[in-house]
Write an enzyme that holds these catalytic residues in place. Structure first.
Site, mmCIF file in Angstrom:
data_model
loop_
_atom_site.group_PDB
_atom_site.id
_atom_site.type_symbol
_atom_site.label_atom_id
_atom_site.label_comp_id
_atom_site.label_asym_id
_atom_site.label_seq_id
_atom_site.Cartn_x
_atom_site.Cartn_y
_atom_site.Cartn_z
ATOM 1 C CE1 TYR A 49 -2.907 -3.125 0.486
ATOM 2 C CE2 TYR A 49 -3.502 -2.362 2.662
ATOM 3 C CZ TYR A 49 -3.625 -3.284 1.648
ATOM 4 O OH TYR A 49 -4.475 -4.340 1.802
ATOM 5 C CG HIS A 107 -0.706 -8.684 0.581
ATOM 6 N ND1 HIS A 107 -0.343 -7.371 0.524
ATOM 7 C CD2 HIS A 107 -2.034 -8.710 0.317
ATOM 8 C CE1 HIS A 107 -1.410 -6.622 0.248
ATOM 9 N NE2 HIS A 107 -2.442 -7.421 0.112
HETATM 10 N N1 LIG Z 1 -5.605 -8.582 1.897
HETATM 11 C C1 LIG Z 1 -5.888 -8.092 0.711
HETATM 12 O O1 LIG Z 1 -5.522 -8.677 -0.333
HETATM 13 C C2 LIG Z 1 -6.659 -6.808 0.604
HETATM 14 C C3 LIG Z 1 -7.185 -6.412 -0.625
HETATM 15 C C4 LIG Z 1 -7.925 -5.222 -0.679
HETATM 16 C C5 LIG Z 1 -8.123 -4.469 0.479
HETATM 17 N N2 LIG Z 1 -7.569 -4.863 1.668
HETATM 18 C C6 LIG Z 1 -7.778 -4.064 2.928
HETATM 19 O O2 LIG Z 1 -9.166 -4.011 3.176
HETATM 20 C C7 LIG Z 1 -9.546 -2.644 3.392
HETATM 21 C C8 LIG Z 1 -10.999 -2.423 3.025
HETATM 22 O O3 LIG Z 1 -11.265 -2.818 1.708
HETATM 23 P P1 LIG Z 1 -11.627 -1.762 0.551
HETATM 24 O O4 LIG Z 1 -11.077 -0.446 0.894
HETATM 25 O O5 LIG Z 1 -11.254 -2.438 -0.708
HETATM 26 O O6 LIG Z 1 -13.216 -1.760 0.544
HETATM 27 P P2 LIG Z 1 -14.391 -1.337 1.551
HETATM 28 O O7 LIG Z 1 -13.849 -0.948 2.881
HETATM 29 O O8 LIG Z 1 -15.397 -2.417 1.466
HETATM 30 O O9 LIG Z 1 -15.003 -0.081 0.813
HETATM 31 C C9 LIG Z 1 -14.364 1.164 0.806
HETATM 32 C C10 LIG Z 1 -15.203 2.095 -0.070
HETATM 33 O O10 LIG Z 1 -16.520 2.218 0.475
HETATM 34 C C11 LIG Z 1 -16.784 3.588 0.814
HETATM 35 N N3 LIG Z 1 -17.498 3.551 2.105
HETATM 36 C C12 LIG Z 1 -16.978 3.314 3.324
HETATM 37 N N4 LIG Z 1 -17.941 3.285 4.256
HETATM 38 C C13 LIG Z 1 -19.103 3.518 3.604
HETATM 39 C C14 LIG Z 1 -20.444 3.611 4.035
HETATM 40 N N5 LIG Z 1 -20.796 3.451 5.323
HETATM 41 N N6 LIG Z 1 -21.398 3.856 3.090
HETATM 42 C C15 LIG Z 1 -21.042 4.019 1.804
HETATM 43 N N7 LIG Z 1 -19.793 3.936 1.320
HETATM 44 C C16 LIG Z 1 -18.826 3.677 2.235
HETATM 45 C C17 LIG Z 1 -15.437 4.258 0.895
HETATM 46 O O11 LIG Z 1 -15.527 5.608 0.500
HETATM 47 P P3 LIG Z 1 -15.153 6.808 1.511
HETATM 48 O O12 LIG Z 1 -13.695 6.647 1.856
HETATM 49 O O13 LIG Z 1 -15.423 8.041 0.693
HETATM 50 O O14 LIG Z 1 -16.056 6.694 2.693
HETATM 51 C C18 LIG Z 1 -14.620 3.467 -0.146
HETATM 52 O O15 LIG Z 1 -14.856 3.948 -1.439
HETATM 53 C C19 LIG Z 1 -8.535 -1.871 2.522
HETATM 54 O O16 LIG Z 1 -8.512 -0.500 2.855
HETATM 55 C C20 LIG Z 1 -7.274 -2.622 2.838
HETATM 56 O O17 LIG Z 1 -6.763 -2.200 4.106
HETATM 57 C C21 LIG Z 1 -6.856 -6.034 1.753
#
Ligand SMILES: NC(=O)c1ccc[n+]([C@@H]2O[C@H](COP(=O)([O-])OP(=O)(O)OC[C@H]3O[C@@H](n4cnc5c(N)ncnc54)[C@H](OP(=O)(O)O)[C@@H]3O)[C@@H](O)[C@H]2O)c1
Length: 277
Positions: A49, A107
């Site tokens: 990241y 990862h």
């Molecule tokens: N291990 C892996 O391979 C892997 C892969 C991908 C991600 N990750 C981790 O998982 C974390 C979360 O996954 P993600 O960021 O992909 O997806 P997520 O948390 O499911 O979704 C984030 C998105 O949803 C929006 N959001 C957040 N809360 C909301 C709500 N209550 N209502 C409406 N929209 C909302 C955010 O926008 P705003 O910021 O504008 O609120 C952002 O665009 C990542 O940040 C990372 O740390 C790990």
């Protein structure tokens, strides 16, 4: 604040954490400090990241004692060789300005490279040396888990997998649970295609007087997986953590899980085909 679970190594972890991808720079530090102020105590980052420095700065400047926060990072595929994994983890700590990680994950297994067992041995050694408190994996399928457990006798504390209502991961949740591994959910809201307006989600939101996002995160919590939603918006940060004062009924849970599609892998990261370096 979220309640906690006890992991298989005896340490505790919040039932909900904060995702930090793709936050970067000074905005990232401010966003993460805001999340800590909202009550998040588990912060998820990764070498890939490129924001470990910002996460470390937020931890060091947020005003909370270090031992009240859990920092989890992830070892990238290009660092799976034993010596590289040790060096990579030391570099993560140096860029964060921290003396230990609370949780360190592999990862992705990257099975075609075939070095994830070596990476796991390195994590086991890092844990013995106290640089990493708990060790785990991410995006591991059943066969990958079996191989590292058979090789070292050490079971990961956590397996972080993609999970949301379109990809409810029934099989991997069962596998993790059977092995005593706590599931963690990435993209817990469904990021690329959030199912906010799907009838089971929208009607539960109305029935409980909460937002669709809160319904989905509550569904995650009731399935026993730790969601790590990312939000840059202070109000959504607050809402996403406020999912411990209502409960979905069994029917509501079943209806949301049924949104999982036979082609769920179109949404999901199939560990057999998806690799990162
Ligand atoms: N291990 C892996 O391979 C892997 C892969 C991908 C991600 N990750 C981790 O998982 C974390 C979360 O996954 P993600 O960021 O992909 O997806 P997520 O948390 O499911 O979704 C984030 C998105 O949803 C929006 N959001 C957040 N809360 C909301 C709500 N209550 N209502 C409406 N929209 C909302 C955010 O926008 P705003 O910021 O504008 O609120 C952002 O665009 C990542 O940040 C990372 O740390 C790990």
């Amino acid at each position: 604040m979220a309640p906690t679970y006890t992991l298989n190594d005896g340490t505790s972890i919040p039932a909900l954490g904060f995702g930090t991808y793709p936050l970067k720079g000074e905005t990232a530090v401010a966003t993460i400090v805001s999340a800590v102020e909202a009550g998040y105590r588990l912060l998820d980052t990764a070498v890939n990241y490129r924001n470990e420095r910002e996460v470390g700065e937020a931890v060091r400047t947020c005003g909370l004692p270090r031992d009240e926060l859990l920092v989890e990072s992830k070892l990238p595929g290009r660092h799976h060789e034993y010596d590289k994994a040790i060096e990579s983890t030391r570099a993560s700590l140096a860029s964060m300005g921290l003396d230990h990680l609370d949780l360190h994950l592999i990862h992705w297994p990257n099975p075609s490279v075939g070095k994830y067992v070596e990476a796991w041995r390195a994590l086991v050694a890092l844990q013995k040396d106290g640089l990493v408190r708990s060790i785990g994996v991410s995006n591991f399928a059943e066969e990958h888990l079996s191989r590292i457990i058979d090789d070292t006798g050490v079971t990961p504390a956590v397996n972080q997998i993609e999970m949301h209502p379109y990809f409810p991961q029934e099989h991997m949740r069962e596998v993790n649970e059977g092995l005593g591994i706590r599931s963690e959910s990435w993209s817990p809201l469904g990021k690329r295609q959030a199912p906010f307006s799907e009838p089971p989600v929208a009607s539960a939101a109305e029935a409980h007087g909460v937002t669709p996002g809160q319904v989905i995160l509550r569904w995650q919590v009731q399935l026993g997986s730790i969601p790590i939603p990312k939000s840059e918006d202070p109000e959504r940060q607050r809402q996403n953590l406020d999912v411990f004062s209502f409960a979905l009924s069994e029917d509501e849970m079943t209806a949301i899980t049924a949104l999982g599609r036979p082609d769920g892998r179109l949404f999901g990261g199939d560990p057999h085909v998806h690799e990162e370096m």
